[in-house]
Design an enzyme around this catalytic site. Structure first.
Site, PDB file in Angstrom:
ATOM      1  N   CYS A 112       0.820  -1.217   0.000  1.00 37.22           N
ATOM      2  CA  CYS A 112       0.000   0.000   0.000  1.00 37.22           C
ATOM      3  C   CYS A 112       0.855   1.269   0.000  1.00 37.22           C
ATOM      4  O   CYS A 112       0.338   2.375  -0.173  1.00 37.22           O
ATOM      5  CB  CYS A 112      -0.933  -0.002   1.192  1.00 37.22           C
ATOM      6  SG  CYS A 112      -1.863  -1.525   1.338  1.00 37.22           S
ATOM      7  N   HIS A 250      -3.198   6.739   2.314  1.00 35.98           N
ATOM      8  CA  HIS A 250      -3.700   5.438   1.861  1.00 35.98           C
ATOM      9  C   HIS A 250      -5.108   5.211   2.422  1.00 35.98           C
ATOM     10  O   HIS A 250      -5.356   5.436   3.607  1.00 35.98           O
ATOM     11  CB  HIS A 250      -2.734   4.344   2.318  1.00 35.98           C
ATOM     12  CG  HIS A 250      -3.277   2.978   2.116  1.00 35.98           C
ATOM     13  ND1 HIS A 250      -3.796   2.567   0.910  1.00 35.98           N
ATOM     14  CD2 HIS A 250      -3.408   1.924   2.966  1.00 35.98           C
ATOM     15  CE1 HIS A 250      -4.213   1.324   1.022  1.00 35.98           C
ATOM     16  NE2 HIS A 250      -3.987   0.914   2.259  1.00 35.98           N
ATOM     17  N   ASN A 280     -10.330  -0.483  -0.016  1.00 36.30           N
ATOM     18  CA  ASN A 280      -8.874  -0.339   0.054  1.00 36.30           C
ATOM     19  C   ASN A 280      -8.283  -0.927  -1.234  1.00 36.30           C
ATOM     20  O   ASN A 280      -8.356  -2.133  -1.446  1.00 36.30           O
ATOM     21  CB  ASN A 280      -8.383  -1.098   1.295  1.00 36.30           C
ATOM     22  CG  ASN A 280      -6.879  -1.085   1.455  1.00 36.30           C
ATOM     23  OD1 ASN A 280      -6.147  -0.742   0.523  1.00 36.30           O
ATOM     24  ND2 ASN A 280      -6.410  -1.478   2.626  1.00 36.30           N
TER      25      ASN A 280
END
Ligand code: ACO
Length: 325
Positions: A112, A250, A280
């Site tokens: 990420c 993020h 996500n």
């Protein structure tokens, strides 16, 4: 002195939208549980689009928007942990799909944090004076690696891609502060893609192949280590948190963003958020948010906006760049 500049942004997501209610029909979960813990309502899930398809769509959009030819691109970096294949890389596939015949291309693996790490790398390539134009993309088809029988992770992720065109036409530094970090000793708390050793000489079978996550440990990592990283990056760059126009972090979980804003003493509204629509998307989440924010007119690419970009995730990896956008 050569300065990199982000001259275009673009994003691409699979057509299929899967809501929390849709998920509740295929696993024991519900909208209230997912939304209250994560802020996620919908995510886009591939019905055939692979990572290089989404990434190539982003790259093509960047070229079209900027009216530049594919053969003028010097390099392509794709940040991903869900490549179509390990070899060729997703970036090499993108290079072929858009016909960027003069570009070298490679993937970067930092989960990420991948887009932030890749942007930092690309900026240095351009600052070296050896290259003029590059593309950096974060792209994931995370649905490929999810354990769809594990409700505690399957509801969190989505598929998508976002990217930027970087050119050596800047009149000021692009990155005015950065701190990238890794702690491999905590790596097992977010794990995927272990490959068995199976040869005539040895056999080692790993139990876990798809994604596994220690949710609480990752939550604690995100709210403890990441705000410290942002604070240090700001201090070392001698930039106050008030000077930052927007924080693009993020997009893992809205509760994580709530806690970070509080720890940094920054208004929550400066922490932009789109995980409600995309979930996500790992390395894609920051460029997807960046591109969507420009599309929605929240800021432009005129060099007057100061933005904090912060990634955090598997590795463990985390890092911040402060950019003049
Ligand atoms: N639907 C309904 N119930 C569920 C679900 C679900 N999808 N998933 C788990 N539960 C249940 C559990 O089984 C547990 O039940 P039990 O108490 O009967 O055993 C209960 O809900 C509570 O589970 P917890 O794990 O304690 O829930 P928690 O409040 O910690 O929230 C979450 C879980 C959302 C994963 C949280 O830990 C979190 O946000 N962690 C951060 C992880 C993250 O964002 N990772 C992203 C990847 S890494 C990255 O991008 C940085």
């Amino acid at each position: 002195m050569t300065f990199a500049k982000i001259t275009q942004v673009a994003h691409s997501v699979p057509k299929k939208v899967v809501s929390n209610d849709d998920l509740s029909k295929i696993m024991d979960t519900n909208d209230e549980w997912i939304y209250s813990r994560t802020g996620i309502k919908n995510r886009h899930i591939s019905t055939g689009e692979n990572t290089s398809d989404l990434a190539a769509d982003v790259a093509q959009k960047l070229l079209t928007k900027a009216s530049v030819s594919a053969d003028s691109i010097d390099f392509i970096i794709v940040a991903t942990i869900t490549p179509d294949s390990l070899m060729p890389s997703t970036a090499a596939r993108v290079q072929a799909k858009i016909g960027a015949i003069n570009a070298f291309a490679y993937d970067l693996t930092a989960a990420c944090s991948g887009f932030v790490f890749a942007l930092s790398t690309a900026e240095k390539l351009l600052a070296s004076g050896s290259y003029k134009r590059g593309i950096v993309i974060g792209a994931e088809v995370f649905s490929k690696i999810m354990d769809w029988s594990d409700r505690s992770t399957a509801v969190l992720f989505g598929d998508g891609a976002g990217g930027v065109l970087l050119e050596n036409t800047g009149t000021q530094p692009l990155i005015i502060g950065e701190k990238l970090q890794t702690d491999g000793s905590r790596g097992d708390s977010l794990l995927s893609g272990l490959t068995d050793i199976n040869t005539p000489f040895a056999t080692v079978n790993y139990e876990s192949k798809s994604l596994s996550m220690e949710g609480r440990a990752i939550f604690d990592f995100a709210v403890r280590d990441v705000p410290k990283n942002i604070k240090t990056t700001l201090e070392e760059a001698q930039i106050s948190s008030e000077e930052i126009d927007f924080y693009l972090l993020h997009q893992a979980n809205s509760r994580i963003l709530d806690k970070m804003a509080k720890k940094l003493g920054v208004e929550r509204s400066k922490f932009l958020q789109n995980m409600q629509e995309y979930g996500n998307t790992s390395a894609a989440s920051i460029p997807l948010l960046l591109s969507e924010s420009v599309k929605n007119g929240i800021f432009t690419l005129d060099g007057k906006t100061k933005i904090v970009l912060t990634g955090f995730g598997g590795g463990l990896t985390w890092g911040t760049t402060i950019i003049n956008l």
